[in-house]
Design a protein around this motif. Structure first.
Motif, PDB file in Angstrom:
ATOM      1  N   THR A   1      15.154 -22.074  22.089  1.00  0.00           N
ATOM      2  CA  THR A   1      15.793 -22.733  20.957  1.00  0.00           C
ATOM      3  C   THR A   1      17.225 -22.259  20.760  1.00  0.00           C
ATOM      4  OG1 THR A   1      15.060 -21.058  19.372  1.00  0.00           O
ATOM      5  CG2 THR A   1      13.567 -22.912  19.766  1.00  0.00           C
ATOM      6  N   GLY A   2      17.588 -21.128  21.380  1.00  0.00           N
ATOM      7  CA  GLY A   2      18.913 -20.575  21.174  1.00  0.00           C
ATOM      8  C   GLY A   2      19.021 -19.716  19.937  1.00  0.00           C
ATOM      9  N   LEU A   3      17.947 -19.583  19.175  1.00  0.00           N
ATOM     10  CA  LEU A   3      17.966 -18.732  17.984  1.00  0.00           C
ATOM     11  C   LEU A   3      17.730 -17.282  18.383  1.00  0.00           C
ATOM     12  CD1 LEU A   3      15.823 -20.933  15.566  1.00  0.00           C
ATOM     13  CD2 LEU A   3      18.307 -20.703  15.633  1.00  0.00           C
ATOM     14  N   LEU A   4      18.318 -16.365  17.634  1.00  0.00           N
ATOM     15  CA  LEU A   4      18.161 -14.937  17.876  1.00  0.00           C
ATOM     16  C   LEU A   4      17.264 -14.356  16.785  1.00  0.00           C
ATOM     17  CD1 LEU A   4      18.938 -12.399  19.463  1.00  0.00           C
ATOM     18  CD2 LEU A   4      20.956 -12.212  17.975  1.00  0.00           C
ATOM     19  N   TRP A  78       0.157 -19.964  25.259  1.00  0.00           N
ATOM     20  CA  TRP A  78       1.017 -19.060  24.497  1.00  0.00           C
ATOM     21  C   TRP A  78       2.504 -19.353  24.679  1.00  0.00           C
ATOM     22  CZ3 TRP A  78      -1.258 -13.569  25.821  1.00  0.00           C
ATOM     23  CH2 TRP A  78      -2.584 -13.496  25.373  1.00  0.00           C
ATOM     24  N   ARG A  79       2.866 -20.249  25.602  1.00  0.00           N
ATOM     25  CA  ARG A  79       4.277 -20.504  25.869  1.00  0.00           C
ATOM     26  C   ARG A  79       5.011 -20.878  24.586  1.00  0.00           C
ATOM     27  NH1 ARG A  79       3.470 -24.057  30.145  1.00  0.00           N
ATOM     28  NH2 ARG A  79       2.661 -22.621  31.684  1.00  0.00           N
ATOM     29  N   GLY A  80       6.104 -20.175  24.341  1.00  0.00           N
ATOM     30  CA  GLY A  80       6.903 -20.419  23.140  1.00  0.00           C
ATOM     31  C   GLY A  80       6.450 -19.622  21.934  1.00  0.00           C
ATOM     32  N   ASP A  81       5.347 -18.889  22.052  1.00  0.00           N
ATOM     33  CA  ASP A  81       4.852 -18.076  20.942  1.00  0.00           C
ATOM     34  C   ASP A  81       5.483 -16.687  20.998  1.00  0.00           C
ATOM     35  OD1 ASP A  81       3.261 -20.237  20.332  1.00  0.00           O
ATOM     36  OD2 ASP A  81       1.402 -19.297  21.006  1.00  0.00           O
ATOM     37  N   LEU A  82       5.583 -16.051  19.843  1.00  0.00           N
ATOM     38  CA  LEU A  82       6.167 -14.723  19.752  1.00  0.00           C
ATOM     39  C   LEU A  82       5.066 -13.674  19.796  1.00  0.00           C
ATOM     40  CD1 LEU A  82       8.869 -13.179  19.332  1.00  0.00           C
ATOM     41  CD2 LEU A  82       8.333 -13.200  16.888  1.00  0.00           C
ATOM     42  N   LEU A  83       5.192 -12.721  20.706  1.00  0.00           N
ATOM     43  CA  LEU A  83       4.263 -11.597  20.792  1.00  0.00           C
ATOM     44  C   LEU A  83       4.880 -10.422  20.052  1.00  0.00           C
ATOM     45  CD1 LEU A  83       3.255 -11.959  24.535  1.00  0.00           C
ATOM     46  CD2 LEU A  83       2.062 -12.850  22.518  1.00  0.00           C
ATOM     47  N   VAL A  84       4.073  -9.758  19.223  1.00  0.00           N
ATOM     48  CA  VAL A  84       4.559  -8.689  18.351  1.00  0.00           C
ATOM     49  C   VAL A  84       3.678  -7.463  18.540  1.00  0.00           C
ATOM     50  CG1 VAL A  84       4.923  -8.010  15.930  1.00  0.00           C
ATOM     51  CG2 VAL A  84       5.353 -10.372  16.637  1.00  0.00           C
ATOM     52  N   THR A  85       4.299  -6.319  18.855  1.00  0.00           N
ATOM     53  CA  THR A  85       3.543  -5.071  18.966  1.00  0.00           C
ATOM     54  C   THR A  85       3.606  -4.328  17.637  1.00  0.00           C
ATOM     55  OG1 THR A  85       5.369  -3.668  19.718  1.00  0.00           O
ATOM     56  CG2 THR A  85       4.150  -4.887  21.405  1.00  0.00           C
ATOM     57  N   ALA A  86       2.539  -3.572  17.351  1.00  0.00           N
ATOM     58  CA  ALA A  86       2.457  -2.838  16.092  1.00  0.00           C
ATOM     59  C   ALA A  86       2.038  -1.402  16.347  1.00  0.00           C
ATOM     60  CB  ALA A  86       1.458  -3.510  15.151  1.00  0.00           C
ATOM     61  N   LEU A  87       2.885  -0.490  15.925  1.00  0.00           N
ATOM     62  CA  LEU A  87       2.574   0.925  16.080  1.00  0.00           C
ATOM     63  C   LEU A  87       1.521   1.377  15.079  1.00  0.00           C
ATOM     64  CD1 LEU A  87       6.198   2.340  16.402  1.00  0.00           C
ATOM     65  CD2 LEU A  87       4.525   2.066  18.233  1.00  0.00           C
ATOM     66  N   GLY A  88       1.738   1.104  13.816  1.00  0.00           N
ATOM     67  CA  GLY A  88       0.859   1.597  12.758  1.00  0.00           C
ATOM     68  C   GLY A  88      -0.518   0.973  12.786  1.00  0.00           C
ATOM     69  N   ARG A  89      -0.591  -0.310  13.009  1.00  0.00           N
ATOM     70  CA  ARG A  89      -1.874  -1.013  13.033  1.00  0.00           C
ATOM     71  C   ARG A  89      -2.479  -1.039  14.430  1.00  0.00           C
ATOM     72  NH1 ARG A  89      -3.147  -0.751   7.852  1.00  0.00           N
ATOM     73  NH2 ARG A  89      -1.457  -1.551   6.590  1.00  0.00           N
ATOM     74  N   GLU A  90      -1.705  -0.536  15.400  1.00  0.00           N
ATOM     75  CA  GLU A  90      -2.177  -0.399  16.781  1.00  0.00           C
ATOM     76  C   GLU A  90      -2.751  -1.696  17.339  1.00  0.00           C
ATOM     77  OE1 GLU A  90      -4.703   3.054  17.142  1.00  0.00           O
ATOM     78  OE2 GLU A  90      -3.090   4.386  16.509  1.00  0.00           O
ATOM     79  N   HIS A  91      -1.906  -2.736  17.314  1.00  0.00           N
ATOM     80  CA  HIS A  91      -2.374  -4.002  17.867  1.00  0.00           C
ATOM     81  C   HIS A  91      -1.225  -4.836  18.430  1.00  0.00           C
ATOM     82  CE1 HIS A  91      -1.736  -5.427  13.563  1.00  0.00           C
ATOM     83  NE2 HIS A  91      -0.990  -6.245  14.257  1.00  0.00           N
ATOM     84  N   ARG A  94      -0.003 -12.508  18.125  1.00  0.00           N
ATOM     85  CA  ARG A  94       0.721 -13.687  18.607  1.00  0.00           C
ATOM     86  C   ARG A  94       1.050 -14.553  17.414  1.00  0.00           C
ATOM     87  NH1 ARG A  94      -0.909 -19.030  20.545  1.00  0.00           N
ATOM     88  NH2 ARG A  94      -3.015 -18.508  19.879  1.00  0.00           N
ATOM     89  N   LEU A  95       2.306 -14.985  17.308  1.00  0.00           N
ATOM     90  CA  LEU A  95       2.755 -15.852  16.230  1.00  0.00           C
ATOM     91  C   LEU A  95       3.091 -17.223  16.795  1.00  0.00           C
ATOM     92  CD1 LEU A  95       3.100 -13.001  15.004  1.00  0.00           C
ATOM     93  CD2 LEU A  95       5.193 -13.807  13.947  1.00  0.00           C
ATOM     94  N   LYS A  96       2.493 -18.263  16.207  1.00  0.00           N
ATOM     95  CA  LYS A  96       2.818 -19.655  16.565  1.00  0.00           C
ATOM     96  C   LYS A  96       3.837 -20.173  15.553  1.00  0.00           C
ATOM     97  CE  LYS A  96       0.073 -22.641  18.340  1.00  0.00           C
ATOM     98  NZ  LYS A  96       0.563 -22.596  19.712  1.00  0.00           N
ATOM     99  N   PHE A  97       4.732 -20.998  16.026  1.00  0.00           N
ATOM    100  CA  PHE A  97       5.795 -21.554  15.189  1.00  0.00           C
ATOM    101  C   PHE A  97       5.749 -23.070  15.168  1.00  0.00           C
ATOM    102  CE2 PHE A  97       7.484 -17.416  16.056  1.00  0.00           C
ATOM    103  CZ  PHE A  97       8.321 -17.125  14.991  1.00  0.00           C
ATOM    104  N   GLU A  98       6.200 -23.623  14.066  1.00  0.00           N
ATOM    105  CA  GLU A  98       6.635 -25.022  13.967  1.00  0.00           C
ATOM    106  C   GLU A  98       8.061 -24.934  13.467  1.00  0.00           C
ATOM    107  OE1 GLU A  98       4.180 -27.820  11.915  1.00  0.00           O
ATOM    108  OE2 GLU A  98       2.365 -27.100  12.912  1.00  0.00           O
ATOM    109  N   GLY A  99       8.998 -25.226  14.341  1.00  0.00           N
ATOM    110  CA  GLY A  99      10.407 -25.004  14.002  1.00  0.00           C
ATOM    111  C   GLY A  99      10.648 -23.513  13.840  1.00  0.00           C
ATOM    112  N   THR A 100      11.118 -23.132  12.658  1.00  0.00           N
ATOM    113  CA  THR A 100      11.376 -21.716  12.391  1.00  0.00           C
ATOM    114  C   THR A 100      10.316 -21.104  11.468  1.00  0.00           C
ATOM    115  OG1 THR A 100      12.837 -22.275  10.541  1.00  0.00           O
ATOM    116  CG2 THR A 100      13.868 -21.969  12.709  1.00  0.00           C
ATOM    117  N   GLN A 101       9.254 -21.836  11.209  1.00  0.00           N
ATOM    118  CA  GLN A 101       8.194 -21.347  10.324  1.00  0.00           C
ATOM    119  C   GLN A 101       6.992 -20.863  11.127  1.00  0.00           C
ATOM    120  OE1 GLN A 101       8.656 -21.250   6.864  1.00  0.00           O
ATOM    121  NE2 GLN A 101      10.710 -21.780   7.557  1.00  0.00           N
TER     122      GLN A 101
END
Length: 148
Positions: A1-4, A78-91, A94-101
């Motif tokens: 998308t070109g978004l940072l 998962w293509r286009g989804d954001l993967l997020v690592t968590a130190l405190g929750r140890e997990h 995966r975040l799915k988006f519609e636009g920027t939401q």
């Protein structure tokens, strides 16, 4: 998308996911969902004119560490989804988006240690690097491949 996109690790609460824009004000510490370690809110304001809204916040904190959009072939759903690592929750989530939401969050893996970082190889397999807490910390590398 070109978004940072950028993630911010808060104290006890208020980890954020933001879309960075040139010259934008993100409000810290006047605007935040953050919670001090003593349990008190850092600010009474979560929104304010002239300050960018967060895309997503985690309160209580998950201790967000690494984020990466998945563009591999091993897990095509998962293509286009954001993967997020968590130190405190140890997990790993995966975040799915519609636009920027963010429309959905899925917990993919948990209880393997503090997931510090992730990488994707040319075939789309995921690599996770973890470490454990305690007097004798250990680090491990995991490779995730699709079943079948």
């Amino acid at each position: 998308t070109g978004l940072l996109f950028a993630a911010e690790h808060g104290p006890r609460g208020g980890d954020e996911l933001n879309i960075l824009k040139p010259g934008a004000n993100y409000g810290w510490p006047l605007v935040t969902y953050g919670i001090h370690y003593n349990g008190e809110p850092i600010s009474a304001h979560q929104q304010m004119d002239g300050v960018e809204d967060v895309v997503l916040h985690w309160t209580p904190s998950i201790a967000v560490c690494d984020i990466r959009f998945y563009e591999g072939n091993a897990f095509p759903a998962w293509r286009g989804d954001l993967l997020v690592t968590a130190l405190g929750r140890e997990h790993l989530r995966r975040l799915k988006f519609e636009g920027t939401q963010v429309t959905e969050q899925e917990l993919l893996i948990s209880d393997i240690g503090r997931i510090r970082t992730l990488s994707v190889d040319q075939d789309g397999a995921l690599y996770l690097v973890t470490n454990s807490r305690g007097n004798k910390p250990t680090s491990k590398v995991y490779r995730l491949d699709p079943i079948g």
